[in-house]
Design an enzyme around this catalytic site. Sequence first.
Site, mmCIF file in Angstrom:
data_model
loop_
_atom_site.group_PDB
_atom_site.id
_atom_site.type_symbol
_atom_site.label_atom_id
_atom_site.label_comp_id
_atom_site.label_asym_id
_atom_site.label_seq_id
_atom_site.Cartn_x
_atom_site.Cartn_y
_atom_site.Cartn_z
ATOM 1 N N TYR A 158 -6.253 0.810 15.024
ATOM 2 C CA TYR A 158 -5.149 0.687 15.982
ATOM 3 C C TYR A 158 -5.626 0.570 17.415
ATOM 4 C CZ TYR A 158 -2.018 2.608 12.320
ATOM 5 O OH TYR A 158 -1.297 2.824 11.183
ATOM 6 N N ARG A 176 0.853 -1.187 0.000
ATOM 7 C CA ARG A 176 0.000 0.000 0.000
ATOM 8 C C ARG A 176 0.879 1.222 0.000
ATOM 9 N NH1 ARG A 176 -3.192 2.469 4.562
ATOM 10 N NH2 ARG A 176 -3.305 4.265 3.200
ATOM 11 N N HIS A 205 -2.980 10.852 0.708
ATOM 12 C CA HIS A 205 -2.771 10.444 2.096
ATOM 13 C C HIS A 205 -2.385 11.732 2.840
ATOM 14 C CE1 HIS A 205 -1.440 6.956 4.861
ATOM 15 N NE2 HIS A 205 -1.220 8.046 5.555
ATOM 16 N N GLU A 234 -4.429 -0.585 7.555
ATOM 17 C CA GLU A 234 -3.313 -0.279 8.479
ATOM 18 C C GLU A 234 -3.612 -0.887 9.834
ATOM 19 O OE1 GLU A 234 -2.256 3.864 9.119
ATOM 20 O OE2 GLU A 234 -2.379 4.262 6.968
ATOM 21 N N ASN A 278 -8.359 1.480 8.776
ATOM 22 C CA ASN A 278 -7.115 1.647 9.537
ATOM 23 C C ASN A 278 -7.499 1.536 11.000
ATOM 24 O OD1 ASN A 278 -5.887 2.178 7.128
ATOM 25 N ND2 ASN A 278 -5.468 4.343 7.531
ATOM 26 N N GLU A 309 -8.002 8.137 5.244
ATOM 27 C CA GLU A 309 -8.464 8.807 6.461
ATOM 28 C C GLU A 309 -8.956 10.235 6.258
ATOM 29 O OE1 GLU A 309 -5.421 8.453 9.471
ATOM 30 O OE2 GLU A 309 -5.753 6.313 9.665
#
Length: 515
Positions: free
Chosen positions: A341, A108, A153, A415, A339, A199
């Site tokens: 986390y 990516r 991005h 991610e 993404n 994002e």
Amino acid sequence: MELSSSLLGTLIILAMCSSCAGTSVSLELPGSSSSQFPDGFLFGTASSSYQFEGAILEDGKGLSNWDTFTHGTGNILDGSNGDIAVDHYHLYQEDIDLMENLGTNSFRFSISWARILPKGRFGNLNMAGIDHYSKVIDALLAKGIQPFAALTHYDVPQELEERYGAWLSPKIRKDFEYYADICFKYFGNRVKYWATFNEPNVMAIRGYRSGIYPPSRCSGSFGNCTKGNSIKDPLVAAHNMILSHAAAVNIYRNVYQKEQGGSIGIIMNSIWYEPYSNSAEDKLAAERAQSFFLNWFLDPILHGSYPKEMRHVLGSLLPEFSKEDLKKMRRGLDFIGINHYTSFYSKDCIYSKCKSGAPGVSRAEGLALRTPIRDGIYIGEPTAVDWIYVYPQGMENVVTFIKDRCNNTPMFISENGLGIVEKPSSSITDFLNDVKRVEYMSTYLESLANATRKGADVRGYFAWSLLDNFEWLDGYTVRFGLHHVDFATLKRTPRLSADWYKEYIFNHKRHASSA
Ligand code: PNW
């Protein structure tokens, strides 16, 4: 001998860090066998142009908003910038060799808009930029690695910021469409996975509400800026991002998709919000938090309207979609990039009083306090990164939430990863021995596998990141790489996590081929 996690429950991985002189670490990790993902699953690593490439003004590249921002004083923790970053622009072949060694089948990356169109649609197409990405794409394919490209991005040509305020103006939709068209035209015969945005929710919030990212706009108690409106601007910027996404999808669907056979989606930052208590109010607060962060973009793209929680709380503050807009938006998307986390608790601030100024409590954010802590206990282990708490269950929960809400649209974990901070006292050997990252990734992957076992259509997983790189406001102080980068010499060295990921992917392939 075949080992499978279902057989053993627990698989013992004997991980040898190839670069940790003489160290061998024995890790007992749950479910490290990866047979639970389907054949053809993408295992990759992720990157972005500004964080990786460097080559700030090389071969005709124009300045981006991040070039300008990092060169302002005091914006980045260590005073650094991405002028050189990890020089992936020049070292891409070496980096692709690292990917080949890992056994990943996808990479990516993002295309730098200002490298392709230094002045947006107000200047020339930079053929040297096209040639660069063409070479990278060919080099990936030569090793059997599928390119997975994002059009932006966080970065836009500075020219567009200066001409009309970038995302605050509807003019950006035309620029984005023009740029997307060029990328599909030149790369679409080889790139089969396109993400319009990485994002956009973070771009809107950090650029226009807290103002900590360019263009540094905010107002009142939301941050410390000289211009902006923290209530209205993020909504306007998001609206233009949603319609820019729609414009790119339309071009792709109308002109390229049939012939090129790829897919197009969007990548969202996705936090899991756990209700603070079992009360109906806190459950609603968690739903509101999700709506003000994730559904904010996904609902209009998939269902043609902003989420009802946003409509109730914000009313006429929300921009409206015209009939024309809605027609364009009908082409939706093919996949959702997630993404993920970390997780937070979410606590009601409509029926109960919350401290004003605390995260999430304002009307603009949905009146739901966001906190990692309940009764003095964290939702998951705190880490060196102040917003990451290790809560693997959040992965299954957020994927299941999106599956249920978005009709099981194909998903990619675009991610997931853990940042670490180099302490002056730690030796290079310690530093390569990133046991915490291995634990983090393996438990999150296990949680992801639970979601897929229960029917979530997840097609791939990308570790953030292949290399240590420029970590935005933290500069080079926080490291997310499976490979360590010596920022003085740019030497890349695999960490324990690289060896572990390689083994994980190898096991997956073995199981997939024997299935
Ligand atoms: C992502 N959160 O940003 C970005 O896509 C990457 O460029 C970045 O390097 C990576 O995560 C690590 O930070 C995030 O608040 C921004 O949960 C915010 C959050 C998570 C990720």
